[in-house]
Design a protein around this motif. Structure first.
Motif, PDB file in Angstrom:
ATOM      1  N   GLN A 250       0.682  -1.241   0.106  1.00  0.00           N
ATOM      2  CA  GLN A 250      -0.111  -0.019   0.128  1.00  0.00           C
ATOM      3  C   GLN A 250       0.684   1.313   0.161  1.00  0.00           C
ATOM      4  O   GLN A 250       0.069   2.436   0.096  1.00  0.00           O
ATOM      5  CB  GLN A 250      -0.956   0.050   1.044  1.00  0.00           C
ATOM      6  N   GLU A 251       2.038   0.886  -0.093  1.00  0.00           N
ATOM      7  CA  GLU A 251       3.028   2.181  -0.013  1.00  0.00           C
ATOM      8  C   GLU A 251       2.961   3.075   1.127  1.00  0.00           C
ATOM      9  O   GLU A 251       2.790   4.370   0.885  1.00  0.00           O
ATOM     10  CB  GLU A 251       2.774   2.836  -1.298  1.00  0.00           C
ATOM     11  N   VAL A 252       2.940   2.522   2.222  1.00  0.00           N
ATOM     12  CA  VAL A 252       2.849   3.184   3.511  1.00  0.00           C
ATOM     13  C   VAL A 252       3.953   2.846   4.318  1.00  0.00           C
ATOM     14  O   VAL A 252       4.218   1.522   4.490  1.00  0.00           O
ATOM     15  CB  VAL A 252       1.218   2.853   4.238  1.00  0.00           C
ATOM     16  N   GLY A 253       4.389   3.938   4.954  1.00  0.00           N
ATOM     17  CA  GLY A 253       5.734   3.574   5.787  1.00  0.00           C
ATOM     18  C   GLY A 253       5.356   3.115   7.252  1.00  0.00           C
ATOM     19  O   GLY A 253       4.326   3.449   7.547  1.00  0.00           O
ATOM     20  N   TRP A 254       6.475   2.468   7.959  1.00  0.00           N
ATOM     21  CA  TRP A 254       6.078   2.021   9.385  1.00  0.00           C
ATOM     22  C   TRP A 254       5.825   3.422  10.078  1.00  0.00           C
ATOM     23  O   TRP A 254       4.901   3.429  11.078  1.00  0.00           O
ATOM     24  CB  TRP A 254       7.266   1.348   9.846  1.00  0.00           C
ATOM     25  N   GLU A 255       6.577   4.497   9.623  1.00  0.00           N
ATOM     26  CA  GLU A 255       6.244   5.578  10.618  1.00  0.00           C
ATOM     27  C   GLU A 255       4.926   6.130  10.543  1.00  0.00           C
ATOM     28  O   GLU A 255       4.273   6.486  11.418  1.00  0.00           O
ATOM     29  CB  GLU A 255       7.329   6.872  10.100  1.00  0.00           C
ATOM     30  N   ALA A 256       4.305   6.150   9.273  1.00  0.00           N
ATOM     31  CA  ALA A 256       2.807   6.361   9.045  1.00  0.00           C
ATOM     32  C   ALA A 256       1.930   5.571   9.844  1.00  0.00           C
ATOM     33  O   ALA A 256       1.111   5.893  10.283  1.00  0.00           O
ATOM     34  CB  ALA A 256       2.378   6.394   7.613  1.00  0.00           C
ATOM     35  N   LEU A 257       2.065   4.126   9.976  1.00  0.00           N
ATOM     36  CA  LEU A 257       1.477   3.446  10.832  1.00  0.00           C
ATOM     37  C   LEU A 257       1.540   3.668  12.381  1.00  0.00           C
ATOM     38  O   LEU A 257       0.361   3.810  12.882  1.00  0.00           O
ATOM     39  CB  LEU A 257       1.826   2.021  10.561  1.00  0.00           C
ATOM     40  N   GLU A 258       2.745   4.049  12.706  1.00  0.00           N
ATOM     41  CA  GLU A 258       3.062   4.155  14.183  1.00  0.00           C
ATOM     42  C   GLU A 258       2.214   5.691  14.220  1.00  0.00           C
ATOM     43  O   GLU A 258       1.696   5.783  15.379  1.00  0.00           O
ATOM     44  CB  GLU A 258       4.384   4.370  14.309  1.00  0.00           C
ATOM     45  N   SER A 259       2.186   6.459  13.335  1.00  0.00           N
ATOM     46  CA  SER A 259       1.782   7.791  13.833  1.00  0.00           C
ATOM     47  C   SER A 259       0.114   7.448  13.840  1.00  0.00           C
ATOM     48  O   SER A 259      -0.682   8.109  14.813  1.00  0.00           O
ATOM     49  CB  SER A 259       1.661   8.596  12.547  1.00  0.00           C
ATOM     50  N   ILE A 260      -0.406   6.801  13.075  1.00  0.00           N
ATOM     51  CA  ILE A 260      -1.876   6.301  13.053  1.00  0.00           C
ATOM     52  C   ILE A 260      -2.080   5.647  14.499  1.00  0.00           C
ATOM     53  O   ILE A 260      -3.063   5.999  15.354  1.00  0.00           O
ATOM     54  CB  ILE A 260      -2.227   5.501  12.239  1.00  0.00           C
ATOM     55  N   ARG A 261      -1.292   4.749  14.971  1.00  0.00           N
ATOM     56  CA  ARG A 261      -1.465   4.111  16.201  1.00  0.00           C
ATOM     57  C   ARG A 261      -1.249   4.958  17.216  1.00  0.00           C
ATOM     58  O   ARG A 261      -2.184   4.923  18.156  1.00  0.00           O
ATOM     59  CB  ARG A 261      -0.325   2.795  16.234  1.00  0.00           C
ATOM     60  N   THR A 262      -0.316   5.782  17.076  1.00  0.00           N
ATOM     61  CA  THR A 262      -0.328   6.820  18.399  1.00  0.00           C
ATOM     62  C   THR A 262      -1.412   7.696  18.534  1.00  0.00           C
ATOM     63  O   THR A 262      -1.892   8.042  19.437  1.00  0.00           O
ATOM     64  CB  THR A 262       1.098   7.706  18.263  1.00  0.00           C
TER      65      THR A 262
ATOM     66  N   GLY B 171      -4.927   2.398  25.209  1.00  0.00           N
ATOM     67  CA  GLY B 171      -4.260   1.178  24.899  1.00  0.00           C
ATOM     68  C   GLY B 171      -5.090  -0.166  25.339  1.00  0.00           C
ATOM     69  O   GLY B 171      -6.225  -0.102  25.774  1.00  0.00           O
ATOM     70  N   PHE B 172      -3.971  -0.894  25.850  1.00  0.00           N
ATOM     71  CA  PHE B 172      -4.860  -2.147  26.459  1.00  0.00           C
ATOM     72  C   PHE B 172      -4.144  -2.353  27.739  1.00  0.00           C
ATOM     73  O   PHE B 172      -4.265  -3.641  28.488  1.00  0.00           O
ATOM     74  CB  PHE B 172      -4.553  -3.397  25.533  1.00  0.00           C
ATOM     75  N   GLN B 173      -3.462  -1.404  28.392  1.00  0.00           N
ATOM     76  CA  GLN B 173      -2.954  -1.869  29.676  1.00  0.00           C
ATOM     77  C   GLN B 173      -3.716  -2.027  30.888  1.00  0.00           C
ATOM     78  O   GLN B 173      -3.108  -2.899  31.761  1.00  0.00           O
ATOM     79  CB  GLN B 173      -1.982  -0.573  30.015  1.00  0.00           C
ATOM     80  N   GLN B 174      -4.758  -1.446  30.869  1.00  0.00           N
ATOM     81  CA  GLN B 174      -5.647  -1.598  31.962  1.00  0.00           C
ATOM     82  C   GLN B 174      -6.343  -3.111  31.977  1.00  0.00           C
ATOM     83  O   GLN B 174      -7.171  -3.335  32.845  1.00  0.00           O
ATOM     84  CB  GLN B 174      -6.553  -0.344  32.252  1.00  0.00           C
ATOM     85  N   GLN B 175      -6.251  -3.609  30.961  1.00  0.00           N
ATOM     86  CA  GLN B 175      -6.792  -5.100  30.628  1.00  0.00           C
ATOM     87  C   GLN B 175      -8.321  -5.121  30.976  1.00  0.00           C
ATOM     88  O   GLN B 175      -8.853  -5.793  31.675  1.00  0.00           O
ATOM     89  CB  GLN B 175      -6.094  -5.949  31.780  1.00  0.00           C
TER      90      GLN B 175
END
Length: 110
Positions: free
Chosen positions: A72-84, A92-96
């Motif tokens: 999809q011509e998307v860099g890891w940095e772009a994915l990490e930006s979306i995740r952030t 996130g999922f830290q509180q379970q």
């Protein structure tokens, strides 16, 4: 009798099969079919992790994710930006936390 797989595999798998004395029949994927097969492979690898709990299966999930990003011509940095960004809004999922149900405000909740 040949064994049918009809699924996308890692690049070196045909060589590994040949080295074992067997003969793989392959074809190259492109375009939409490649993207579709990667999506199915992602589900397959995630299901294998769920079934086994083996961390090596997560490495397979990551490998497929990287292939999807390249496709999809998307860099890891772009994915990490979306995740952030999603993490900042939804957490996130830290509180379970397990969400059991949601009721209307006017409903009585036991």
């Amino acid at each position: 009798m040949p064994i049918r797989y009809n699924k996308i595999v890692r690049d070196r798998i045909p060589d590994i099969i040949t080295a074992s004395g067997k003969y793989p029949r392959i074809r190259r994927l492109s375009g939409g079919e490649y993207s579709e097969r990667l999506a199915h492979k992602l589900v397959e690898e995630a299901e294998e992790f769920v079934a086994s709990g083996n961390i090596e299966e997560l490495a397979d999930v990551l490998e497929v994710m990287l292939a999807i990003l390249r496709d999809q011509e998307v860099g890891w940095e772009a994915l990490e930006s979306i995740r952030t960004a999603k993490h900042a809004v939804r957490g996130g999922f830290q509180q379970q936390i397990l969400l059991i149900e949601v009721a209307d405000q006017d409903s009585s909740v036991p």
